[in-house]
Design an enzyme around this catalytic site. Structure first.
Site, PDB file in Angstrom:
ATOM      1  N   SER A  35       0.811  -1.225   0.000  1.00  8.89           N
ATOM      2  CA  SER A  35       0.000   0.000   0.000  1.00  8.89           C
ATOM      3  C   SER A  35       0.838   1.266   0.000  1.00  8.89           C
ATOM      4  O   SER A  35       0.407   2.302  -0.521  1.00  8.89           O
ATOM      5  CB  SER A  35      -0.939   0.013   1.206  1.00  8.89           C
TER       6      SER A  35
ATOM      7  N   ASP B 269      -0.408   7.423  10.290  1.00  9.39           N
ATOM      8  CA  ASP B 269      -1.174   6.476  11.088  1.00  9.39           C
ATOM      9  C   ASP B 269      -0.265   5.439  11.744  1.00  9.39           C
ATOM     10  O   ASP B 269      -0.699   4.349  12.085  1.00  9.39           O
ATOM     11  CB  ASP B 269      -2.228   5.769  10.235  1.00  9.39           C
TER      12      ASP B 269
ATOM     13  N   HIS C 162       1.674   4.451   7.322  1.00  8.90           N
ATOM     14  CA  HIS C 162       1.647   5.092   6.010  1.00  8.90           C
ATOM     15  C   HIS C 162       2.194   6.515   6.079  1.00  8.90           C
ATOM     16  O   HIS C 162       2.240   7.123   7.151  1.00  8.90           O
ATOM     17  CB  HIS C 162       0.228   5.072   5.442  1.00  8.90           C
TER      18      HIS C 162
END
Length: 238
Positions: free
Chosen positions: A11, A186, A189
Site C-alpha cells: 500500500s 497512522d 503510512h
C-alpha cells in the site's frame, strides 16, 4: 516508446500516486524521459507478491526492458503473528527467501534492469493503536518498530547478497526528530513529508545508478527547440 520504471510494492507504493505521493513526484521528476508505472498492491506481503509475479510482469516478446524496478515490501510481512493482522505475517527467514526469489525472477526476466530494494519504514506503535485497520481486541499494536527493524535488516542483507542498491528507509527516517508525526500519518503510512523523504532518497539512489533526467533523452522536441519561423520543420523527421 519511452523507457519505464516500475514501482512494485504494497500500500505504501499503491498510495504513492496520491496527491503529494512519492511515486507521483518521481513521475514528475522524469517527465518527458521515463514512464513511471505503478504496481502497488495494498495489504500484500512477499508471499502473495510471489504468487502474482508473472501476472504483474508478464514476458512480452520484443518488449523493451524497464530501466529500473523498485521492490518495496516488508511492512505487512512484519505484522506480528499473535495480533489481529497475523494473516499478513511472513516469518523473517521466509521474507528474506521471498525477496531473493523476487529479485531472481526480475533479473531473469530483464537482465539489464536495475533492481532497487526499499526497506519497510519504521513503525510508530502509538500511531498504530490510534489507527487500527480493524477492531483491535487487545491494547497492543499489530506491528512494532523492533520487528520492522529486523525485516529492514533482512532487506539490506538481501540487497548486499544480490549486489543491488537498497534504500534503508527504516534507519533514514529515524534520524530526524519527531519522525513519528512528521513522516507517518497512522503509524505506518506516509505523510506528505514522509513521501517527500522517500522521493528525495530514491532520486539519489537512482542517480547513483546513472538514472537521472539529465542522462536520458527527452521524448520529442522541447518547445524551446521549435523554430518559430517554421514550427513544423522540426517534426518532419518524426
Amino acid at each position: 516508446m519511452r523507457p519505464k520504471i516500475y514501482l512494485f510494492g504494497d500500500s505504501i507504493t499503491e498510495f504513492s500516486f496520491d496527491e503529494g505521493g512519492w511515486g507521483a513526484a518521481l513521475a514528475n521528476h522524469f517527465a518527458r524521459t521515463v514512464d513511471v508505472v505503478l504496481r502497488g498492491y495494498g495489504g500484500y506481503n512477499t508471499r502473495w507478491a510471489l504468487k502474482v509475479l508473472e501476472k504483474v510482469f508478464p514476458r512480452v516478446e520484443g518488449g523493451g526492458e524497464p530501466l529500473a524496478v523498485t521492490v518495496f515490501f516488508g511492512a505487512n510481512d512484519a505484522s506480528l503473528p499473535d495480533r489481529y493482522s497475523a494473516f499478513q505475517h511472513v516469518p523473517l527467514h521466509e521474507y528474506k527467501h521471498n525477496l531473493h526469489s523476487i529479485v531472481s525472477f526480475l533479473k531473469k526476466q530483464w537482465p539489464k534492469t536495475q533492481i532497487l530494494l526499499i526497506t519497510p519504514p519504521p513503525i510508530d506503535e502509538n500511531g498504530r493503536l490510534r489507527n487500527p485497520f480493524s477492531e483491535n481486541p487487545v491494547t497492543q499494536p499489530e506491528r512494532t518498530n523492533e520487528a520492522a527493524g529486523a525485516y529492514a535488516k533482512a532487506c539490506i542483507a538481501v540487497a548486499e547478497e544480490c549486489g543491488i542498491p537498497v534504500l534503508d528507509l527504516w534507519t533514514k527516517m529515524q534520524q530526524f526528530p519527531d519522525w513519528e508525526n512528521a513522516y507517518l500519518r497512522d503509524g505506518l503510512h506516509l505523510t506528505p513529508s514522509g513521501n517527500r523523504l522517500v522521493f528525495e532518497e530514491l532520486v539519489v539512489k537512482l542517480r547513483d545508478e546513472g538514472l537521472s533526467p539529465e542522462n536520458l533523452p527527452v521524448d520529442l522536441p522541447l518547445f524551446t527547440e521549435i523554430d518559430v519561423d517554421d514550427p513544423l520543420k522540426f517534426f518532419d523527421k518524426y
